[in-house]
Enzyme design. Sequence first.
Site, PDB file in Angstrom:
ATOM      1  N   GLU A  51      -1.428  -0.421   5.102  1.00  0.00           N
ATOM      2  CA  GLU A  51      -1.536   0.792   4.272  1.00  0.00           C
ATOM      3  C   GLU A  51      -2.201   0.402   2.963  1.00  0.00           C
ATOM      4  O   GLU A  51      -1.679  -0.450   2.229  1.00  0.00           O
ATOM      5  CB  GLU A  51      -0.147   1.405   3.994  1.00  0.00           C
ATOM      6  CG  GLU A  51      -0.247   2.703   3.191  1.00  0.00           C
ATOM      7  CD  GLU A  51       1.105   3.244   2.714  1.00  0.00           C
ATOM      8  OE1 GLU A  51       2.143   2.583   2.922  1.00  0.00           O
ATOM      9  OE2 GLU A  51       1.105   4.330   2.104  1.00  0.00           O
ATOM     10  N   ASP A  76      -1.359  -2.624  -2.781  1.00  0.00           N
ATOM     11  CA  ASP A  76      -1.634  -1.831  -3.987  1.00  0.00           C
ATOM     12  C   ASP A  76      -1.881  -2.826  -5.115  1.00  0.00           C
ATOM     13  O   ASP A  76      -1.489  -3.987  -5.043  1.00  0.00           O
ATOM     14  CB  ASP A  76      -0.441  -0.925  -4.334  1.00  0.00           C
ATOM     15  CG  ASP A  76      -0.868   0.291  -5.169  1.00  0.00           C
ATOM     16  OD1 ASP A  76      -0.917   1.408  -4.612  1.00  0.00           O
ATOM     17  OD2 ASP A  76      -1.140   0.116  -6.382  1.00  0.00           O
ATOM     18  N   ASP A 125      -6.418   8.042  -4.969  1.00  0.00           N
ATOM     19  CA  ASP A 125      -6.976   8.720  -6.141  1.00  0.00           C
ATOM     20  C   ASP A 125      -8.291   9.387  -5.720  1.00  0.00           C
ATOM     21  O   ASP A 125      -9.146   8.724  -5.132  1.00  0.00           O
ATOM     22  CB  ASP A 125      -7.235   7.700  -7.254  1.00  0.00           C
ATOM     23  CG  ASP A 125      -5.950   7.004  -7.674  1.00  0.00           C
ATOM     24  OD1 ASP A 125      -4.945   7.701  -7.872  1.00  0.00           O
ATOM     25  OD2 ASP A 125      -5.935   5.755  -7.768  1.00  0.00           O
ATOM     26  N   ASP A 161      -3.901  15.602  -0.336  1.00  0.00           N
ATOM     27  CA  ASP A 161      -3.783  17.002  -0.760  1.00  0.00           C
ATOM     28  C   ASP A 161      -5.143  17.492  -1.277  1.00  0.00           C
ATOM     29  O   ASP A 161      -5.327  18.681  -1.506  1.00  0.00           O
ATOM     30  CB  ASP A 161      -2.781  17.119  -1.917  1.00  0.00           C
ATOM     31  CG  ASP A 161      -3.278  16.329  -3.106  1.00  0.00           C
ATOM     32  OD1 ASP A 161      -3.398  15.097  -2.974  1.00  0.00           O
ATOM     33  OD2 ASP A 161      -3.609  16.928  -4.149  1.00  0.00           O
TER      34      ASP A 161
HETATM   35  C1  LIG Z   1      -2.186   8.520  -6.073  1.00  0.00           C
HETATM   36  S1  LIG Z   1      -1.446   6.984  -5.786  1.00  0.00           S
HETATM   37  C2  LIG Z   1      -0.776   7.182  -4.132  1.00  0.00           C
HETATM   38  C3  LIG Z   1       0.311   6.186  -3.840  1.00  0.00           C
HETATM   39  C4  LIG Z   1       0.970   6.340  -2.459  1.00  0.00           C
HETATM   40  N1  LIG Z   1       0.035   6.105  -1.398  1.00  0.00           N
HETATM   41  C5  LIG Z   1       1.603   7.689  -2.331  1.00  0.00           C
HETATM   42  O1  LIG Z   1       1.097   8.493  -1.516  1.00  0.00           O
HETATM   43  O2  LIG Z   1       2.612   7.950  -2.985  1.00  0.00           O
HETATM   44  C6  LIG Z   1      -2.827   5.930  -5.504  1.00  0.00           C
HETATM   45  C7  LIG Z   1      -2.450   4.475  -5.440  1.00  0.00           C
HETATM   46  O3  LIG Z   1      -3.583   3.730  -5.057  1.00  0.00           O
HETATM   47  C8  LIG Z   1      -3.654   2.552  -5.835  1.00  0.00           C
HETATM   48  N2  LIG Z   1      -5.071   2.147  -5.865  1.00  0.00           N
HETATM   49  C9  LIG Z   1      -6.132   2.923  -6.155  1.00  0.00           C
HETATM   50  N3  LIG Z   1      -7.280   2.227  -6.028  1.00  0.00           N
HETATM   51  C10 LIG Z   1      -6.915   0.980  -5.657  1.00  0.00           C
HETATM   52  C11 LIG Z   1      -7.650  -0.201  -5.362  1.00  0.00           C
HETATM   53  N4  LIG Z   1      -8.985  -0.230  -5.398  1.00  0.00           N
HETATM   54  N5  LIG Z   1      -6.957  -1.303  -5.010  1.00  0.00           N
HETATM   55  C12 LIG Z   1      -5.601  -1.282  -4.942  1.00  0.00           C
HETATM   56  N6  LIG Z   1      -4.863  -0.193  -5.207  1.00  0.00           N
HETATM   57  C13 LIG Z   1      -5.511   0.932  -5.546  1.00  0.00           C
HETATM   58  C14 LIG Z   1      -3.075   2.917  -7.176  1.00  0.00           C
HETATM   59  O4  LIG Z   1      -2.583   1.802  -7.869  1.00  0.00           O
HETATM   60  C15 LIG Z   1      -1.975   3.907  -6.776  1.00  0.00           C
HETATM   61  O5  LIG Z   1      -0.730   3.285  -6.598  1.00  0.00           O
END
Ligand SMILES: C[S@@+](CC[C@H](N)C(=O)[O-])C[C@H]1O[C@@H](n2cnc3c(N)ncnc32)[C@H](O)[C@@H]1O
Length: 233
Positions: A51, A76, A125, A161
């Site tokens: 994941e 992450d 994101d 979403d």
């Molecule tokens: C909006 S959050 C969603 C977290 C989780 N998947 C959820 O649905 O609750 C996006 C996550 O992606 C991680 N993230 C974004 N770009 C990343 C990257 N290039 N490498 C590692 N983590 C990343 C961020 O740190 C964050 O925790």
Amino acid sequence: MGSKKKLAHFAENLNFPHLFQPEYDDLKDGYYMQGKWGKDFFNNDNPITLEVGCGKGEYTVGLAEKYPERNFIGMDIKGARLWRGCKDSFNKGLKNVAFVRNYVQMVPNIFALDEIDELWITFPDPQPKKIKINKRLTSPPFLYRYSKILKKNGIINFKTDNEPLFDYTLEVIEEGNHKLINSVKDLYSLDNFDEVKSIKTHYEKLFSDQGFAINFMQFTLNPEAFFDFNTKK
Ligand SMILES: C[S@@+](CC[C@H](N)C(=O)[O-])C[C@H]1O[C@@H](n2cnc3c(N)ncnc32)[C@H](O)[C@@H]1O
């Protein structure tokens, strides 16, 4: 989260046996675990699901509980979020879970060719600005990186979403001639897909509670899309 609590979580992260936090130098020539996750960590050759951007790891931990005959790795960059998944899986005594703190960009250095059987991208994101398009976890540079670690026909599952990101990803799939297996808008308005609905991530709960429709797709990669692909372009 207060900075004192965060520091306590970072300290605890150092002691979890199933959290890997490679430094940049550890990855330059390939991580020492590359190609060895099954044999050296999980002590089996069960299929591995990765994941990416797992946040607090609800999906990774939830799937691991449901499928003890498979292995799950959540990745992450944020250690404070990963702490939650590490703590929960540790308290539950799950042996089929690991977490990696690093950038998803680094997956080809952390896993070997064909090491990963299935991939989940959960509520990434959206990166709406055009200039950041290649930071979207479903953009062609990321699909290329996934192609370096995913088995042939390994399924990529994607939940969001964000409708523009969902539509953008459909375009990427069409342009790359990848194979779309399922594409569902407003997942929770449908009677089927119970399996996919059974675990909600932190962000999924937040967005569902705010009334946003949740969208879901599954696809596999077309290896021919990546001939001559260069992520530095
Ligand atoms: C909006 S959050 C969603 C977290 C989780 N998947 C959820 O649905 O609750 C996006 C996550 O992606 C991680 N993230 C974004 N770009 C990343 C990257 N290039 N490498 C590692 N983590 C990343 C961020 O740190 C964050 O925790």
